[in-house]
Write an enzyme that holds these catalytic residues in place. Structure first.
Site, PDB file in Angstrom:
ATOM      1  N   ARG A 103       0.875  -1.185   0.000  1.00 39.49           N
ATOM      2  CA  ARG A 103       0.000   0.000   0.000  1.00 39.49           C
ATOM      3  C   ARG A 103       0.902   1.222   0.000  1.00 39.49           C
ATOM      4  O   ARG A 103       1.701   1.408   0.913  1.00 39.49           O
ATOM      5  CB  ARG A 103      -0.910   0.016   1.228  1.00 39.49           C
ATOM      6  CG  ARG A 103      -1.560   1.372   1.442  1.00 39.49           C
ATOM      7  CD  ARG A 103      -2.627   1.361   2.505  1.00 39.49           C
ATOM      8  NE  ARG A 103      -3.826   0.698   2.036  1.00 39.49           N
ATOM      9  CZ  ARG A 103      -5.019   0.843   2.601  1.00 39.49           C
ATOM     10  NH1 ARG A 103      -5.169   1.612   3.654  1.00 39.49           N
ATOM     11  NH2 ARG A 103      -6.070   0.204   2.127  1.00 39.49           N
ATOM     12  N   ARG A 293     -13.561  -8.315   2.658  1.00 40.27           N
ATOM     13  CA  ARG A 293     -12.154  -8.077   2.303  1.00 40.27           C
ATOM     14  C   ARG A 293     -11.341  -9.328   2.635  1.00 40.27           C
ATOM     15  O   ARG A 293     -10.481  -9.740   1.873  1.00 40.27           O
ATOM     16  CB  ARG A 293     -11.595  -6.874   3.086  1.00 40.27           C
ATOM     17  CG  ARG A 293     -12.195  -5.523   2.741  1.00 40.27           C
ATOM     18  CD  ARG A 293     -11.831  -5.079   1.352  1.00 40.27           C
ATOM     19  NE  ARG A 293     -10.402  -5.016   1.145  1.00 40.27           N
ATOM     20  CZ  ARG A 293      -9.605  -3.998   1.520  1.00 40.27           C
ATOM     21  NH1 ARG A 293     -10.125  -2.938   2.107  1.00 40.27           N
ATOM     22  NH2 ARG A 293      -8.310  -4.026   1.277  1.00 40.27           N
TER      23      ARG A 293
HETATM   24  N1   CP Z   1     -11.175   0.098   2.954  1.00 47.33           N
HETATM   25  C1   CP Z   1      -9.873   0.061   3.298  1.00 47.33           C
HETATM   26  O1   CP Z   1      -8.967  -0.176   2.478  1.00 47.33           O
HETATM   27  O2   CP Z   1      -9.656   0.252   4.626  1.00 47.33           O
HETATM   28  P1   CP Z   1      -8.265   0.467   5.356  1.00 47.33           P
HETATM   29  O3   CP Z   1      -7.706   1.799   4.885  1.00 47.33           O
HETATM   30  O4   CP Z   1      -8.589   0.476   6.821  1.00 47.33           O
HETATM   31  O5   CP Z   1      -7.329  -0.637   4.994  1.00 47.33           O
HETATM   32  N1  NVA Z   2     -10.035   6.746  -1.256  1.00 45.87           N
HETATM   33  C1  NVA Z   2      -9.644   6.375   0.062  1.00 45.87           C
HETATM   34  C2  NVA Z   2      -9.904   4.917   0.300  1.00 45.87           C
HETATM   35  C3  NVA Z   2      -9.536   4.428   1.673  1.00 45.87           C
HETATM   36  C4  NVA Z   2      -9.738   2.960   1.832  1.00 45.87           C
HETATM   37  C5  NVA Z   2      -8.173   6.718   0.294  1.00 45.87           C
HETATM   38  O1  NVA Z   2      -7.373   6.493  -0.634  1.00 45.87           O
HETATM   39  O2  NVA Z   2      -7.827   7.210   1.348  1.00 45.87           O
END
Ligand code: CP
Ligand code: NVA
Length: 306
Positions: A103, A293
């Site tokens: 991420r 998820r």
């Molecule tokens: N929806 C989602 O990706 O949540 P997190 O940011 O908590 O991982």
């Molecule tokens: N669009 C949001 C999604 C979080 C899961 C972000 O990137 O912060």
């Protein structure tokens, strides 16, 4: 299937349906205490340059339930944080691990990591895409509506990572999609063009508008997401102004079908993109979506790592 899941367009319709079918099976097995150690002896690295609740916990627990071993790797503690090239990191980690979930901010970084890795790379959210979330969303919709093809989906809000992956994933499986964003906040031309191309080949409707009412009309599924994503916190005040009229509230929901469901990837900002009333009314589905998820990602892991 591709070696990696870097973006939604790495998956064909068949790949998506295969993942959803396996996710349903793994969910059933988990609920019934049926062991499914498909990844015994395998290790997954989880690199995080942004915060996470759902993605981190669901990948860690998912890997454990599959009999494998997850390692949480904060980019602050890795040598990447001190400037070690992503290519070298990829070459090293490929020798220890069986897969990596990352991420981060830039999509390019994830693609560079994948090019230099001999192991599968999974995008756990970038500024451009959030494919794992979209697979969980499709799983949740299918659980509720029993079908995907031909459903009308409305996405109300920012043309962000969620919107981009949603355009590609939802149209690919044959759903009709309307996106409503304020001027200047619609998805990029790249994704709009991609959406037009897929909708033509799938013979479904794809519309991008600045009118939430138009988008929600006759919708089976209404989806929203935060107005300021991670990394855009400085723009929050400006965005709150620009997004006035884009809240998913009970007034707007009156235009959707009576049995329409609402999804939100969470975290939610109540009374910004969604009213507390709508969120609570649809909370069973929204928290199921969060649970899914886990199941969807376990299916991705089995498909890519086994
Ligand atoms: N929806 C989602 O990706 O949540 P997190 O940011 O908590 O991982
Ligand atoms: N669009 C949001 C999604 C979080 C899961 C972000 O990137 O912060």
């Amino acid at each position: 299937m591709n070696k990696d899941l870097l973006k939604m367009s790495n998956l064909s319709k068949e790949d998506i349906l295969d993942i959803l079918n396996l996710a349903d099976q793994l969910k059933y097995e988990q609920k019934h205490g049926i062991e499914h150690h498909h990844l015994k002896g395998k290790s997954l690295g989880l690199i995080f340059e942004k915060s996470s609740t759902r993605t981190r916990v669901s990948f860690e627990v998912g890997m454990y339930q599959l009999g494998g071993y997850p390692l949480f790797l904060s980019s602050k503690d890795l040598q990447i944080g001190r400037g070690e090239p992503i290519q070298d990191t990829a070459r090293v980690l490929s020798r220890y691990l069986d897969g990596i979930m990352i991420r981060t901010f830039s999509q390019k970084e994830v693609e560079t990591l994948a090019e230099s890795s001999s192991i599968p790379i999974i995008n756990g959210l970038t500024d451009d895409e959030h494919p794992c979330q979209i697979l969980a969303d499709l799983m949740t919709i299918r659980e509720n509506k029993k079908i995907l093809e031909g459903l009308n989906v409305a996405y109300i809000g920012d043309g962000n990572n969620m919107a981009n992956s949603l355009i590609v994933g939802f149209l690919t499986v044959g759903m009709n999609l309307s996106i409503a964003s304020p001027t200047d906040y619609s998805p990029s031309n790249y994704y709009i063009e991609k959406g037009k191309e897929i909708s033509k080949s799938m013979d479904v409707n794809f519309r991008v508008t600045t009118c939430p009412k138009e988008a929600v009309k006759n919708a089976d599924v209404v989806i929203t997401d935060v107005w300021a994503s991670m990394g855009q916190e400085d723009e929050s005040a400006k965005r709150i102004k620009a997004f006035q009229g884009f809240k998913v509230d009970s007034q707007l929901m009156k235009l959707a079908k009576n049995d329409a469901i609402v999804l939100h990837c969470l975290p939610a900002h109540r009374e910004e993109e969604i009213s507390t009333e709508v969120l609570e009314k649809h909370s069973e589905i929204i928290f199921n979506e969060a649970e899914n998820r886990l199941h969807a990602q376990k299916a991705i892991l089995v498909k890519l790592l086994k």
